[in-house]
Design an enzyme around this catalytic site. Structure first.
Site, PDB file in Angstrom:
ATOM      1  N   GLY A  42       0.853  -1.179   0.000  1.00  0.00           N
ATOM      2  CA  GLY A  42       0.000   0.000   0.000  1.00  0.00           C
ATOM      3  C   GLY A  42       0.887   1.226   0.000  1.00  0.00           C
ATOM      4  O   GLY A  42       1.862   1.286   0.763  1.00  0.00           O
ATOM      5  N   LYS A  43       0.580   2.192  -0.839  1.00  0.00           N
ATOM      6  CA  LYS A  43       1.443   3.363  -0.959  1.00  0.00           C
ATOM      7  C   LYS A  43       1.601   4.100   0.372  1.00  0.00           C
ATOM      8  O   LYS A  43       2.691   4.550   0.726  1.00  0.00           O
ATOM      9  CB  LYS A  43       0.912   4.304  -2.034  1.00  0.00           C
ATOM     10  CG  LYS A  43       1.026   3.746  -3.442  1.00  0.00           C
ATOM     11  CD  LYS A  43       0.588   4.753  -4.486  1.00  0.00           C
ATOM     12  CE  LYS A  43       0.706   4.151  -5.885  1.00  0.00           C
ATOM     13  NZ  LYS A  43       2.097   3.793  -6.225  1.00  0.00           N
ATOM     14  N   ASN A  46       3.712   1.947   2.793  1.00  0.00           N
ATOM     15  CA  ASN A  46       5.095   1.906   2.312  1.00  0.00           C
ATOM     16  C   ASN A  46       5.846   3.187   2.644  1.00  0.00           C
ATOM     17  O   ASN A  46       6.994   3.159   3.107  1.00  0.00           O
ATOM     18  CB  ASN A  46       5.117   1.692   0.795  1.00  0.00           C
ATOM     19  CG  ASN A  46       4.867   0.255   0.394  1.00  0.00           C
ATOM     20  OD1 ASN A  46       4.942  -0.656   1.221  1.00  0.00           O
ATOM     21  ND2 ASN A  46       4.585   0.040  -0.878  1.00  0.00           N
ATOM     22  N   THR A 221       9.409  11.530 -11.398  1.00  0.00           N
ATOM     23  CA  THR A 221      10.294  10.369 -11.418  1.00  0.00           C
ATOM     24  C   THR A 221      10.189   9.661 -12.767  1.00  0.00           C
ATOM     25  O   THR A 221       9.106   9.491 -13.312  1.00  0.00           O
ATOM     26  CB  THR A 221       9.960   9.393 -10.279  1.00  0.00           C
ATOM     27  OG1 THR A 221       8.600   8.953 -10.412  1.00  0.00           O
ATOM     28  CG2 THR A 221      10.131  10.072  -8.922  1.00  0.00           C
ATOM     29  N   GLY A 223      11.799   6.521 -13.526  1.00  0.00           N
ATOM     30  CA  GLY A 223      12.275   5.149 -13.467  1.00  0.00           C
ATOM     31  C   GLY A 223      13.773   5.056 -13.674  1.00  0.00           C
ATOM     32  O   GLY A 223      14.551   5.736 -12.997  1.00  0.00           O
ATOM     33  N   GLY A 226      15.893   8.416 -14.123  1.00  0.00           N
ATOM     34  CA  GLY A 226      16.226   9.293 -13.013  1.00  0.00           C
ATOM     35  C   GLY A 226      15.064  10.157 -12.578  1.00  0.00           C
ATOM     36  O   GLY A 226      13.905   9.741 -12.656  1.00  0.00           O
ATOM     37  N   ASP A 253       7.633   4.836  -3.475  1.00  0.00           N
ATOM     38  CA  ASP A 253       7.322   5.121  -2.074  1.00  0.00           C
ATOM     39  C   ASP A 253       8.596   5.259  -1.258  1.00  0.00           C
ATOM     40  O   ASP A 253       8.701   6.110  -0.371  1.00  0.00           O
ATOM     41  CB  ASP A 253       6.453   3.998  -1.494  1.00  0.00           C
ATOM     42  CG  ASP A 253       5.156   3.830  -2.256  1.00  0.00           C
ATOM     43  OD1 ASP A 253       4.570   4.852  -2.668  1.00  0.00           O
ATOM     44  OD2 ASP A 253       4.724   2.683  -2.439  1.00  0.00           O
ATOM     45  N   GLY A 288      10.623  -7.692  -2.871  1.00  0.00           N
ATOM     46  CA  GLY A 288       9.641  -7.457  -1.817  1.00  0.00           C
ATOM     47  C   GLY A 288       9.253  -6.005  -1.689  1.00  0.00           C
ATOM     48  O   GLY A 288       9.739  -5.141  -2.428  1.00  0.00           O
ATOM     49  N   SER A 292      12.111  -4.520   1.941  1.00  0.00           N
ATOM     50  CA  SER A 292      13.305  -4.306   1.110  1.00  0.00           C
ATOM     51  C   SER A 292      13.853  -2.893   1.242  1.00  0.00           C
ATOM     52  O   SER A 292      14.942  -2.602   0.736  1.00  0.00           O
ATOM     53  CB  SER A 292      12.970  -4.592  -0.361  1.00  0.00           C
ATOM     54  OG  SER A 292      12.130  -3.580  -0.898  1.00  0.00           O
TER      55      SER A 292
END
Length: 311
Positions: A42-43, A46, A221, A223, A226, A253, A288, A292
C-alpha cells in the site's frame, strides 16, 4: 509520552501478493508463476515504513480489515517503529496483486477494501497529530473526497503537504494550489498535463508546467532514467543509479520517504534528490515491499553522512 511526530502519512494499507513470472499471460491463457512473495504494502503504509526505517517519528492514519491481513499490516508497521494508534479496523483489508517480471518491472491490481472506508470523522479524530507534524504525506488510494477534506482542514497548519498523485486522478485547482510538493511518475505527469513524457527534456517541460499549479515543488520520477525536479526558481535533473533491477515494487514510495527524511534533516533540494534516488535504487535491487527498504544504519554503512548540509 509519545514524542512529537515529524511525519503523518494518510493513505492506504494493502496486503501484497507478488507473483514472480517470466511474462504476463495472454488473453485466455493460464500461465505459471515461478514464485510467490507476500507481505505488507500500500502506498501509504510503504511511505510510512520508509520514513520510520530512516528514523523519523511517523504516524499512519488509515484503515485495515478485521482479518489476519489487517493484523499483519499493523504488526509490520509497529515493527518498523510507526505509530499505528490511528489505524482503524473495518471490513476487509485492501489487497495488491502484483506480477513482477524479470527486468524488475511490475503490473499491479488493487482491491480497495478497507482503504475506502476511511471517513471524515477518522480525519477529525486524528487532526491534532496530523496538523502538528512537519510533513503530511498523501496518495490516491483512498477516496478523493477524503484527500480534499485533509487539504482543506490543514490549509492553515504549519506543515508541508506532499501529494503523490498515484494512481493519477483529477485534482481541483483549489486543492492542488495548497500542495507544497507534488510527486508524479511519467504516466501520472502525462495525465495531469496532457503532454507526452518520453525523455528528460520533455520531463523538464512538463514539470515546469505543473509547478505553476502547486505551491512550490514538482518531482517527476522517470524510473531508470532518473528524476526531474522543478520549483518556482529552478529545475534540475538527477540520473538514476546503475543497479541490477530485481523488483521495482515500492521504489517510488521508498524515494518519497527518503526525500522527506532528507528535507527534515536539512539537506538541500539537490542533495535530498540524490540521496532519495540512491535509496530507491537499493530498493529495486531487492525483492519485496517495505521489508526491502533500506534503514538509516544501512545508508551509514555505505559511508553516507546524514549530517544536515548548508542550504
Amino acid at each position: 509520552m509519545m514524542k512529537k511526530q515529524q511525519v503523518a502519512v494518510i493513505g492506504s494499507l494493502n496486503y501484497d501478493l507478488l507473483l514472480k513470472q517470466e511474462r504476463l499471460p495472454k488473453k485466455g491463457e493460464t500461465f505459471t508463476a515461478d514464485d510467490l512473495i507476500q507481505g505488507p504494502g500500500g502506498k501509504g503504509a510503504n511511505q510510512a515504513a520508509q520514513c520510520a526505517k530512516l528514523g523519523l517519528s511517523t504516524s499512519m492514519i488509515g484503515k485495515v480489515g478485521e482479518d489476519r491481513f489487517g493484523e499483519a499490516l499493523i504488526g509490520s508497521l509497529q515493527a518498523f517503529g510507526v505509530n499505528v494508534d490511528y489505524v482503524g479496523k473495518k471490513g476487509t483489508t485492501g489487497m495488491g496483486i502484483v506480477n513482477v517480471l524479470p527486468d524488475g518491472d511490475y503490473h499491479s491490481t488493487l482491491l480497495r477494501g478497507a482503504n475506502y472506508l476511511i471517513t471524515k470523522e477518522d480525519i477529525n479524530q486524528s487532526l491534532e497529530i496530523i496538523s502538528g507534524c512537519q510533513y503530511i504525506l498523501l496518495q490516491q488510494e483512498i477516496p478523493p473526497s477524503i484527500i480534499d477534506y485533509i487539504i482543506e482542514k490543514t490549509r492553515d497548519a504549519k506543515c508541508q503537504l506532499v501529494l503523490n498523485n498515484a494512481p493519477a486522478r483529477d485534482i481541483s485547482e483549489t486543492s492542488l494550489s495548497a500542495i507544497d510538493i507534488l510527486v508524479v511518475n511519467e504516466t501520472e505527469a502525462e495525465f495531469m498535463s496532457d503532454c507526452k513524457v518520453d525523455s528528460v527534456e520533455s520531463a523538464h517541460e512538463v514539470a515546469q508546467k505543473l509547478v505553476k499549479k502547486v505551491k512550490n515543488t514538482v518531482i517527476l520520477t522517470l524510473g531508470a532514467l532518473g528524476v526531474v525536479v522543478a520549483t518556482k526558481e529552478e529545475s534540475f535533473y538527477t540520473p538514476a543509479n546503475k543497479v541490477e533491477a530485481v523488483d521495482a515494487t515500492g521504489a517510488g514510495d521508498s524515494f518519497i520517504g527518503a526525500f522527506v527524511f532528507c528535507l527534515i534533516e536539512g539537506y538541500t533540494l539537490q542533495k535530498a534528490t540524490d540521496l532519495a534516488t540512491l535509496v530507491s535504487s537499493i530498493t529495486v535491487s531487492r525483492t519485496g515491499g517495505s521489508e526491502s527498504f533500506p534503514t538509516l544504519s544501512e545508508l551509514q554503512g555505505l559511508a553516507l553522512s546524514h549530517k544536515p548540509l548548508e542550504r
